[in-house]
Enzyme design. Structure first.
Site, PDB file in Angstrom:
ATOM      1  N   HIS A 118     -25.582 -19.276  12.644  1.00 18.87           N
ATOM      2  CA  HIS A 118     -26.620 -19.254  13.671  1.00 18.87           C
ATOM      3  C   HIS A 118     -27.943 -19.545  12.989  1.00 18.87           C
ATOM      4  O   HIS A 118     -28.378 -18.809  12.114  1.00 18.87           O
ATOM      5  CB  HIS A 118     -26.671 -17.910  14.390  1.00 18.87           C
ATOM      6  CG  HIS A 118     -27.589 -17.922  15.577  1.00 18.87           C
ATOM      7  ND1 HIS A 118     -27.156 -18.205  16.854  1.00 18.87           N
ATOM      8  CD2 HIS A 118     -28.932 -17.715  15.677  1.00 18.87           C
ATOM      9  CE1 HIS A 118     -28.171 -18.158  17.701  1.00 18.87           C
ATOM     10  NE2 HIS A 118     -29.262 -17.872  17.004  1.00 18.87           N
ATOM     11  N   CYS A 119     -28.584 -20.633  13.387  1.00 15.58           N
ATOM     12  CA  CYS A 119     -29.766 -21.131  12.679  1.00 15.58           C
ATOM     13  C   CYS A 119     -31.049 -20.754  13.412  1.00 15.58           C
ATOM     14  O   CYS A 119     -31.249 -21.150  14.560  1.00 15.58           O
ATOM     15  CB  CYS A 119     -29.678 -22.655  12.515  1.00 15.58           C
ATOM     16  SG  CYS A 119     -31.075 -23.363  11.629  1.00 15.58           S
TER      17      CYS A 119
END
Length: 326
Positions: A118-119
């Site tokens: 998850h960026c």
């Protein structure tokens, strides 16, 4: 009237700078936008348990019956990854069997196909549908920073050597040069790391926790060779490799492997092991639980929101999980 003559070589230099700069800016912005707005790959409906099966699974106290429910439901699904005791990977929150390379994201709140991480840069999961765009975004961002640093280097040197006026406007050159260099240095390592993952057909999660197959945990289980691995992400059309358009191969659910798919869900306690890179790779440490529903696996993927994480997990593991999810 006084007319200031501009040298022809300076005009030509500016034109060249602009002709190179704007295509880089367009590709950088395009790939970044595609990474942000590309829908995250989600699990197909056929992987979700029916309400009857999920209610029965939750009510059932006998672990053997729970195993039977999961195995019977997953027997016709195209999955090869499993827990360390050979059971289908089940997500209690989504009430679904996880496809290969799929993980539950605690930030997004659902299972994501081929989840990489998850960026926070894009406020979304980098996954099967957006991984090519993310790699291109890193690559074009690196080239953009290096280009800006290279084109301002001459003026940066002139500023420090006294070859130009030291007015307030010159501090813009200093700021631009230092920012480009700092971002470029950080992007070199990040872009290089994701190129490494691409060429080895791994996700960030798989590089820290090897996927488990019938033969055991194998971090290279999905690797088909450097060129084939690259093609799986960037596609067959070479003209579109470096364009932010979706060309990745597959559907995000089934992935070819270097070995034949397993035919049954047997336990792995007696699986022979002959070392990495052969038919039966050495069983390595894996964070999935040997319990039926994988408590440690769920805790590692979803976060210890309720304070129920295993007490035996060290602080370094907690920091690692935080990095993977963030």
């Amino acid at each position: 009237m006084c007319v200031v003559a501009v040298p022809n070589d300076r005009i030509a230099e500016k034109v060249i700078y602009l002709l190179i700069y704007h295509p880089l800016l367009i590709m950088f912005g395009w790939s970044y936008m595609r990474t942000i707005f590309q829908p995250t790959g989600q699990v197909p409906r056929k992987f979700y348990l029916t309400k009857q099966d999920s209610d029965r699974l939750e009510r059932e106290a006998d672990e053997e019956v729970q195993r039977s429910i999961l195995i019977n439901f997953a027997k016709d699904l195209p999955i090869q990854n499993r827990t360390t005791i050979g059971l289908p990977r089940y997500c209690e929150k989504c009430k679904c069997i996880k496809p290969d390379r799929c993980h539950h994201c605690s930030v997004c709140g659902y299972c994501v196909l081929k989840m990489d991480h998850h960026c926070p840069w894009v406020n979304s999961c980098v996954s099967f549908t957006s991984y090519k765009f993310f790699v291109l975004f890193l690559g074009y961002a690196l080239i953009y920073c290096l280009y800006v640093a290279a084109t301002t280097l001459k003026y940066f040197i002139q500023f420090w050597t006294g070859g130009s006026d030291k007015g307030m406007g010159k501090f813009h050159i200093l700021f631009l040069f230092f920012v480009a260099i700092m971002f470029g240095i950080s992007l070199i390592s990040l872009f290089g790391y994701h190129l490494y993952l691409t060429f080895h057909n791994r996700s960030t999660l798989e590089s820290f926790r090897a996927p488990v197959f019938q033969t055991g945990a194998d971090k290279d289980g999905f690797s088909l060779g450097t060129y084939s691995n690259f093609m799986e992400v960037f596609g067959d059309n070479k003209l579109k490799w470096f364009l932010p358009v979706f060309t990745s191969k597959g559907d995000g659910v089934f992935f070819p492997t270097k070995t034949a798919p397993a035919l049954s869900y047997q336990t792995m306690g007696n699986t022979p092991s002959f070392g990495d890179g052969v038919t039966y790779p050495t069983r390595t440490i894996d964070l999935d639980s040997d319990g039926l529903l994988g408590d440690r696996q769920r805790w590692m993927e979803e976060g210890d929101t309720a304070g129920e994480g295993p007490s035996a997990v060290s602080n370094s593991s907690v920091q690692l999980v935080s990095y993977l999810e963030d």
